[in-house]
Scaffold this motif. Structure first.
Motif, short mmCIF file in Angstrom:
data_model
loop_
_atom_site.label_atom_id
_atom_site.label_comp_id
_atom_site.label_asym_id
_atom_site.label_seq_id
_atom_site.Cartn_x
_atom_site.Cartn_y
_atom_site.Cartn_z
N ARG A 1 0.71 -1.29 0.02
CA ARG A 1 -0.08 -0.05 0.00
C ARG A 1 0.74 1.11 0.00
NH1 ARG A 1 -5.20 -1.19 4.07
NH2 ARG A 1 -5.74 -3.18 3.19
N LEU A 2 1.99 1.39 0.84
CA LEU A 2 2.86 2.35 0.68
C LEU A 2 3.38 2.63 -0.55
CD1 LEU A 2 4.72 1.87 4.27
CD2 LEU A 2 3.04 3.67 3.64
N LEU B 1 1.99 1.74 -3.33
CA LEU B 1 0.93 2.47 -4.30
C LEU B 1 0.61 3.84 -4.06
CD1 LEU B 1 -1.62 -0.60 -3.85
CD2 LEU B 1 -0.35 -0.06 -6.03
N ASP B 2 0.74 4.05 -2.64
CA ASP B 2 0.77 5.64 -2.23
C ASP B 2 2.00 6.49 -2.56
OD1 ASP B 2 -1.90 4.94 -1.70
OD2 ASP B 2 -1.57 4.89 0.50
N ASP B 3 3.11 6.00 -3.11
CA ASP B 3 4.24 6.40 -3.48
C ASP B 3 4.90 7.01 -2.10
OD1 ASP B 3 6.43 7.51 -5.01
OD2 ASP B 3 5.44 9.24 -5.49
N LYS B 4 4.68 6.30 -1.15
CA LYS B 4 5.32 6.63 -0.12
C LYS B 4 6.51 5.61 0.43
CE LYS B 4 0.96 8.33 2.42
NZ LYS B 4 0.13 8.06 3.47
N ASP C 1 8.50 6.63 3.68
CA ASP C 1 7.74 6.10 4.96
C ASP C 1 7.97 4.52 4.87
OD1 ASP C 1 6.55 8.37 5.80
OD2 ASP C 1 4.66 7.98 4.78
N GLU D 1 -2.68 2.94 10.95
CA GLU D 1 -3.17 3.99 9.93
C GLU D 1 -3.82 3.27 8.81
OE1 GLU D 1 -1.67 7.43 6.92
OE2 GLU D 1 -0.17 6.85 8.68
N TYR D 2 -3.25 2.05 8.42
CA TYR D 2 -3.92 1.45 7.08
C TYR D 2 -5.11 0.52 7.46
CZ TYR D 2 -0.98 3.85 3.76
OH TYR D 2 -0.23 4.64 2.82
#
Length: 309
Positions: free
Chosen positions: A280-281, A283-286, A289, A306-307
């Protein structure tokens, strides 16, 4: 080829883990003879050595800090072999093996007068570790225990240490090829099963052992040892075994197996959560993080919450 063999001898008898010890002591009694030791080695390794006199048998003090008796340790060519017998499942054998091999290699270095500070690399024998298991836990004919499985590692990097223990199931009906090549090992498995069968039929320990001994003598199964050393064999079994301990061992092994399955499921679930978080990180371009979470477990937990993971 000249075979160099070193056998450890138990120096202190402890009345603990008695169900395990009665079989361990009997195992050593059975493979005390050089011919039988050579037969066992040939069966396990697929070799055909015939000169038992080439075995140089020596004694070592018990390795007290391990709390264990090393059944058979020997050098053959470039291999340093350690054979152990276990009747209860012990996932810590690789750690015990590592400590014992370290002690053996230290002695080898001293005996060979090797200089570990030399600029030239010294040559060492290759450690080979085999465990003969005949407990009640259902295990495959052959399996491996790795020291690295005990490390609490989250980095994914290869550990600096490793010790691999090969576990051979020597219960009756397992590893038939090895049993066929080593009659003594096959007979031992048969005798242990005979005692178990009598106990499961409800006989008292004394009657179960006596009947198993008599039956095996009549069937020429360990007949020489059981007939010539009958009193000693009976004493070993009767003084170091009781039914309550037997039943407790069965229950403990069952609970431990369940706990291990639970731990494995927990590990898998944890890995899946981390993998999903990383996905997910990304996909969110994080990426920053994600990199921070790898080094900061508290921050990783925050991201998991958070997720909703």
């Amino acid at each position: 080829m000249k075979l160099k063999l070193v056998r450890g001898i138990q120096t202190v008898f402890r009345r603990i883990h008695v169900y395990r010890q009665y079989k361990d002591r009997l195992f050593r009694m059975i493979f005390h003879d050089r011919e039988e030791l050579l037969s066992l080695y040939n069966a396990v390794n697929g070799t055909e050595y015939t000169d038992a006199n080439a075995l140089i048998v020596m004694t070592l003090k018990d390795v007290i800090y391990l709390g264990m008796k090393n059944d058979v340790a020997f050098l053959i060519g470039c291999d340093l072999n350690l054979y152990e017998h276990q009747s209860t499942w012990n996932p810590n054998m690789p750690l015990r093996g590592l400590l014992y091999f370290a002690d053996m290699l230290r002695g080898y270095i001293e005996k060979q007068d090797l200089d570990i500070y030399s600029s030239t690399r010294i040559s060492l024998p290759v450690p080979r570790y085999i465990i003969f298991y005949n407990g009640t836990r259902d295990v495959p004919d052959r399996s491996e225990l790795l020291l690295s499985d005990a490390f609490d590692d989250t980095t994914g990097e290869a550990p600096a240490l490793e010790c691999r223990a090969v576990v051979l199931n020597i219960n009756k009906g397992h590893n038939q090829e090895i049993m066929d090549k080593c009659k003594r090992l096959s007979d031992y498995a048969y005798f242990i099963q005979a005692v178990r069968d009598k106990l499961n039929q409800g006989f008292s320990l004394e009657i179960a052992v006596d009947q198993a001994v008599q039956f095996c003598i009549e069937q020429d199964i360990l007949a020489d040892i059981l007939s010539q050393n009958r009193a000693e064999v009976m004493n070993v079994l009767l003084t170091t075994y009781n039914r309550k301990q037997h039943n407790r061992t069965l229950r403990e092994e069952g609970r431990e197996e369940g706990r291990e399955e639970g731990r494995e499921e927990g590990r898998c679930e944890g890995i899946n959560r981390i993998n999903e978080l990383n996905r997910r990180l990304l996909l969110d371009d994080k990426k920053e993080d994600m990199l921070r979470a790898v080094q900061d477990s508290a921050y990783q937990e925050e991201l998991l919450k958070e997720y909703g993971l």
